[in-house]
Design an enzyme around this catalytic site. Structure first.
Site, PDB file in Angstrom:
ATOM      1  N   ARG A  53       0.835  -1.196   0.000  1.00 22.82           N
ATOM      2  CA  ARG A  53       0.000   0.000   0.000  1.00 22.82           C
ATOM      3  C   ARG A  53       0.868   1.244   0.000  1.00 22.82           C
ATOM      4  NH1 ARG A  53      -5.316   1.236   3.672  1.00 22.82           N
ATOM      5  NH2 ARG A  53      -6.153   2.825   2.293  1.00 22.82           N
ATOM      6  N   GLU A  92       1.508   0.362   9.812  1.00 21.41           N
ATOM      7  CA  GLU A  92       2.253   1.531   9.338  1.00 21.41           C
ATOM      8  C   GLU A  92       1.466   2.828   9.528  1.00 21.41           C
ATOM      9  OE1 GLU A  92       4.374   3.317   5.295  1.00 21.41           O
ATOM     10  OE2 GLU A  92       4.169   1.139   5.532  1.00 21.41           O
TER      11      GLU A  92
END
Length: 300
Positions: A53, A92
């Site tokens: 991503r 993250e």
């Protein structure tokens, strides 16, 4: 050879074991946060360079940072040791938001995962995020099936989703990239996009749907009307005085099912009443060709 064997059998830990590691999302069960192994300096934690991503909504990050300022990081990040520090396996967004919030330490859970498992966990975590758009979700399913040999049934069971949801979502990858981008940008819903999959010119129709702010039902009507008009134009008289027949609804449905299962475009050429025909599978990369060979040789 070793890579091929691994892809056929999947990871040794199994998808369920990896799912247990991923289920640390902030929305999983905020009332019972998992206990961290350590509190570590935030500068010792780095992002995974292979994180699939790449887009993180800045407004959502700001909202999460504000929450972290008030309540701290509720759920710890999952990391693995990397040199003198730690590399993020899952979490993250929390790491980025913690930086915005000015935190000096963050809670982590340390896992011993190899590079392949880290990638798989990252893909699964992304699929489970509520803000993931349908095209990113579809790409995640295809990655899990092509890279790790998971089936739609296995994914459905592990992710708590229906097989039909996974199959229908994967069909979005059959659309041209420009239409996929419309979905990613929020200009088209997944329902609109699915209606355009069978269209001969999905790009033109997608632009009409957006400019006209059409509903999904209206989009289906638009596709059907365009298909009927195209059939009339293609029905030309042959030298024998006969007309070229369009594919039946059953044949198109079979094409859609096969395409959804493979994650690639499949064309079935079969004349009504005949016993023979041909199936054409179109692949966009050598990885997809490898996946076709795997399916044909293993039967899974």
């Amino acid at each position: 050879m070793a890579d091929k064997v691994q892809r056929q059998r999947g990871l040794g830990r199994g998808l369920s074991a990896l799912m247990a590691d991923v289920n640390d999302r902030p929305d999983a069960n905020p009332a019972t946060p998992r206990q961290p192994d350590y509190m570590v300096p935030i500068e010792q934690v780095v992002a995974n360079p292979d994180q699939p991503r790449r887009r993180f909504d800045s407004d959502l990050l700001d909202d999460l940072a504000a929450s972290i300022k008030e309540k701290g990081v509720i759920q710890p990040l999952i990391v693995r040791r990397k040199g003198d520090g730690y590399e993020i396996v899952a979490g993250e967004r929390r790491w980025r938001a913690s930086q915005k919030a000015g935190l000096h330490q963050i809670p982590v859970i340390v896992r011993d995962l190899n590079d392949t498992e880290v990638l798989e966990v990252a893909i699964i975590e992304n699929i489970q995020r509520a803000d993931l758009n349908p095209v990113e979700e579809a790409a995640g399913y295809i990655q899990l099936m092509q890279k790790f040999g998971h089936t739609q049934e296995k994914l459905a069971e592990a992710l708590g989703k229906s097989r039909s949801h996974i199959a229908n979502t994967m069909r979005l990858m059959q659309l041209p990239e420009i239409v996929q981008n419309f979905v990613t940008e929020g200009k088209l819903s997944a329902g609109h996009a699915r209606s355009l999959i069978t269209a001969k010119d999905p790009v033109t129709l997608a632009k009409k749907v957006i400019s006209g702010d059409l509903s999904v039902r209206d989009t289906e009507k638009l596709v059907r009307k365009a298909s009927e008009a195209g059939a009339d134009r293609r029905a030309v008289t042959s030298k024998a005085g006969q007309k070229t027949a369009e594919k039946s609804a059953d044949t198109r449905a079979l094409e859609d099912d096969l395409s959804a299962n493979l994650g690639m475009k499949v064309s079935v050429d079969h004349k009504d009443g005949a016993e023979n025909g041909a199936i054409t599978i179109s692949y966009d990369s050598l990885d997809q060709l490898d996946e076709i060979c795997r399916v044909l040789t293993t039967g899974t």
